[in-house]
Design a protein around this motif. Structure first.
Motif: not given
Length: 450
Positions: A26, A29, A32-33, A95-96, A99-100, A102-103
């Motif tokens: 978490h 990512v 990264k976001c 979508l971000s 991603a966070v 699901a990480a």
């Protein structure tokens, strides 16, 4: 006490590693976001250790080692200054957010791949899956399994260990039958059609092999002692490692089971045991301890473990692989574990697997302690299995878990607008109640096994 502390320490180490991996997914990512991460905590409650990095994130190791969390800047729960709104989680595209969230589970799956690859590079020791016996009136007897059958394949999957046979059986729950290819004691290839219709794992702690009536081959149990438990009735009587039991109460001991049966019926009653020690006969008097079973029956016990005869040549093999092959095997094994985990969840829902088989923290602690005792390869295998289960569990669509958040964000992606705060709050309350109930049930199962 030592066993308890060993299991507790192993549990803390294992859970600490897996929670760190999950939360780091978490965290990484989110960074990264371009989401501001305010805290990265391993454990809950009072901080035992904390520090900050140059970006202002606080890292915490807390008192209660039963989980962890990553706290991100979020306008739904914080007062966010105007100049920081672009750093808030809730301001990011859906979508971000996906991603966070699901990480975390993805990190657990990637960790399992790496751990399994390391395990294969070190070398995996397997026991050849040879049938030692077949339970009467069982599914295995119906399929004409024989002692000496070497199991080669279940359905379309080749197997080389009892673990693979067990996983193969579990993956076929709900099927009418599975065709098993074996090499019999005469070295002939045979096909055994194992019936699985109406087969359920509905008894607590009943292994799949036991349930279908297959008894794995094990070397003969000798009458020589391999271990004497400290403080046990055996130690108090003077029994030592290497002693060979000759007779008990003047009755010759022909098998280990005869000794066990005699001791069970003699709780707190003195028994005269003749042992051979350094080629000399020694007479000892032992008073078995008393152990009360769940049924209320009191049975005697000595506190000794027998030696096993040597394994036949070729029954134990160690397989070691290069880095590339190990990584491929790690990916394949992780995929199989993920599939099996989802299958088991489905079977729990349909009732084919009893909820009595659920384990909580106590069961995990015992498993961690046992795996550490067996060595680094066993511990790595345990870590991979629990990491996959942690990832799969977090993907369940309960609003308090990652899967619940993903469900809301997927709905938002489809509807082009977020789920209402009221609906989300209700979901979190229901999910929390379900999670607490599930945890309590698993703990009760753990306690019933003690």
């Amino acid at each position: 006490m030592f066993e308890f502390l060993w299991n507790l320490g192993s549990f803390i180490v294992a859970l600490g590693i897996l929670v760190t991996v999950h939360e780091y997914g978490h965290f990484w990512v989110a960074r990264k976001c371009a989401v501001e991460v305010q805290r990265f905590s391993i454990g809950f409650g009072k901080p035992l250790l904390k520090w900050h990095d140059k970006l202002g994130t606080e890292y915490v190791i807390a008192l209660i080692p039963l989980g962890g969390y990553v706290k991100m800047l979020d306008g739904r729960v914080d007062e966010v200054p105007e100049h920081k709104r672009h750093l808030a989680f809730n301001s990011k595209p859906v979508l971000s957010k996906i991603a966070v969230v699901a990480a975390g589970p993805i990190a657990n799956f990637l960790f399992a791949i790496i751990v399994l690859a390391a395990m294969y590079m070190i070398g995996v020791q397997n026991v050849k899956p040879v049938v030692g016996g077949v339970t009467e009136q069982s599914r295995a007897e119906t399929a004409n399994f024989q002692a000496g059958d070497h199991i080669l394949q279940l359905g379309d999957k080749s197997v080389s260990s009892w673990q693979e046979v067990t996983f193969g059986l579990m993956s076929n729950l709900g099927e009418e039958q599975v065709v098993v290819k074996v090499q019999d004691a005469q070295q002939q290839i045979r096909l055994r059609a194992l019936p699985l219709n109406d087969w359920k794992l509905d008894k607590q702690d009943e292994a799949p092999l036991q349930s279908v009536g297959i008894q794995p081959f094990r070397p003969e149990i000798t009458l020589t002692l391999a271990h004497v438990q400290a403080g046990s009735a055996a130690e108090k009587a003077g029994l030592q490692v290497g002693d060979t039991i000759r007779s008990i109460d003047s009755e010759p001991v022909q098998s280990w089971q005869l000794l066990v049966d005699k001791v069970k019926e003699s709780a707190k009653q003195p028994l005269r045991i003749i042992v051979i020690r350094a080629q000399e006969e020694i007479s000892l008097t032992v008073i078995p301890g008393a152990n009360t079973l769940k049924s209320g029956e009191t049975v005697g016990y000595l506190g000794v473990v027998p030696q096993l005869a040597e394994w036949p040549a070729g029954y134990i093999e160690t397989r070691q692989y290069g880095p590339l092959d190990s990584m491929v095997l790690g990916i394949k094994k992780t995929y199989e574990l993920i599939s099996l985990s989802f299958d088991m969840i489905g079977n729990l829902i349909t009732g084919q697997v009893s909820v009595k088989n659920l384990s909580g923290p106590v069961g995990i602690a015992v498993g961690a302690g046992n795996s550490v005792s067996y060595g680094i390869v066993a511990f790595l295998s345990f870590l991979a299995l629990i990491s996959v289960n942690l990832g799969v569990f977090n993907l369940l669509p309960l609003p308090v878990l990652d899967g619940g958040h993903l469900m809301y964000y997927l709905i938002e992606l489809i509807r082009k607008k977020p789920v209402s705060e009221k609906t989300q709050e209700l979901g979190f309350k229901v999910g929390a109640l379900l999670l607490i109930a599930l945890t309590c049930f698993a703990l009760l199962n753990d306690v019933s096994r003690l």
